[in-house]
Write an enzyme that holds these catalytic residues in place. Structure first.
Site, short mmCIF file in Angstrom:
data_model
loop_
_atom_site.label_atom_id
_atom_site.label_comp_id
_atom_site.label_asym_id
_atom_site.label_seq_id
_atom_site.Cartn_x
_atom_site.Cartn_y
_atom_site.Cartn_z
N ARG A 126 -15.21 21.88 -8.71
CA ARG A 126 -14.39 22.12 -10.02
C ARG A 126 -14.62 21.09 -10.94
O ARG A 126 -14.09 21.20 -12.23
CB ARG A 126 -12.96 21.67 -9.04
N GLY A 127 -14.96 19.89 -10.79
CA GLY A 127 -15.43 18.82 -11.67
C GLY A 127 -16.39 19.43 -12.79
O GLY A 127 -16.34 19.39 -13.97
#
Length: 379
Positions: A314-315
């Site tokens: 997600r980062g």
């Protein structure tokens, strides 16, 4: 700094984007929108990081929403409610409970898609985007909607009562004190925000409808935090604090006093900046697909996530999206290391693992500079 740059969260040549942002010291005048108008987004003093996060979500819903954390009196609610006024109006199917876009079947509900497919001339209207509030005491049925099971079983008809997620479609969904909301409800909101649709299933009967919205949560960390699993699913997180500079506090108080004395005149003073910001958001949306993110920048983003030990992907995905969005907003053709640097903290800092008794906290910006230097990139 010009008012336009201040409103859009753009720094002037004297302000470093790594500096701690000055915050507004006066909170909203109440949860209801005043009859004489909201406080202009462009008139909020500084709050560079918070305003940038809100505007970038307005440009690109795929950024994933924003959580604003801060003590009381730091203009969190003021900024959220003011955002709607600088967003462009939308074209919607007039008689649809979800306000479907009249010319985009992929984003329509089943009924609008059926009508569109038969060649029906759908009635349309232009409407402003608005802020839809989610109360803390809202039940799951109030949030997602409910299905009349008796009618579904007896008559074979799916009677659906739309909920808040239907009302929020193509608008801003605002959750104040999101940390006090039931974790299950937060999960439902984040699922809908990620998928762009709401799916309701009851006793083998299911119903789905579009639910695309800009998710904004605010909270006071002193009242408890979100679980890390939920925190990680917000695209951006911004921390704000109160003002410590005398001149800024004086300016905040002056603007608030001017607004309360004559809201119409005060809003007129900022009308041009509001219109310019709205035009910038529209232009950024149109430019977004053309922004390039090269291999070196992709390696920079991946390297930062690896060095910071960020779980999952997600980062990486969020930082790529928000960097491209910032580049589009500023009229750039490609993402540069400088673009990444200016959004790295809000995209990654809340994803860092904080271990008990850790001697030194990981620092997003220090990691950015280390990875950039290792890759031989100019900032």
């Amino acid at each position: 700094m010009t008012r336009r740059d201040e409103a859009a969260g753009k720094p002037d040549q004297h302000q470093s984007m790594t500096d701690h942002d000055i915050t507004h010291d006066i909170e909203t005048i109440g949860d209801e929108v005043r009859a004489d108008g909201t406080f202009p987004f462009s008139a909020i003093v500084d709050q560079t990081e918070m305003k940038r996060a809100l505007v970038l979500n307005a440009v690109n819903r795929d950024v994933g929403g924003v959580l604003i954390r801060g003590e009381r009196g730091t203009a969190k609610s003021t900024a959220v409610r003011a955002l709607a006024e600088v967003l462009p109006d939308i074209e919607a199917v007039a008689d649809c409970p979800y306000g479907c876009p009249p010319t985009d079947p992929d984003r329509m509900c089943d009924e609008c898609r059926r009508r569109h497919g038969t060649g029906e001339d759908l009635p349309t209207e232009t409407r402003p985007m608005r802020v839809v509030d989610l109360p803390l005491n809202a039940s799951e049925d109030r949030v997602v909607g409910s299905i009349d099971l008796e009618r579904a079983v007896q008559a074979g008809e799916r009677e659906f009562e739309p909920g808040i997620l239907a009302e929020a479609n193509r608008n801003i969904l605002y959750v104040d004190e999101v940390n006090l909301l039931d974790d299950h409800i937060v999960d439902v909101l984040l699922d809908a925000a990620a998928m762009g649709e709401n799916i309701v299933e009851r006793e083998g009967v299911s119903f789905r409808h579009p639910s695309e919205f800009i998710l904004v949560g605010t909270m006071n960390p002193e009242e408890g935090d979100l679980r890390p699993q939920l925190l990680d699913r917000f695209g951006l997180v911004v921390d704000v604090e109160g003002v410590n500079e005398v001149d800024d506090r004086v300016e905040i108080s002056r603007r608030r006093a001017d607004f309360e004395a004559d809201p119409e005149a005060f809003r007129a003073e900022y009308a041009e900046e509001q219109a310019t910001l709205r035009d910038d958001i529209v232009a950024a949306r149109e430019r977004l697909d053309e922004v390039e993110l090269g291999d070196e920048i992709a390696r920079l983003i991946a390297g930062m996530n690896i060095e910071l030990d960020v779980d999952g992907h997600r980062g990486d995905i969020t930082l790529r999206r928000v960097a491209r969005t910032l580049a589009a907003y500023e009229g750039a053709d490609e993402v540069t290391p400088r673009t990444v640097r200016r959004v790295a903290r809000m995209a990654l800092e809340h994803r860092l693992q904080r271990l008990p008794f850790e001697e030194e906290e990981q620092d997003v910006l220090s990691t950015f500079h280390d990875v950039r230097r290792d890759l031989g990139l100019e900032d």
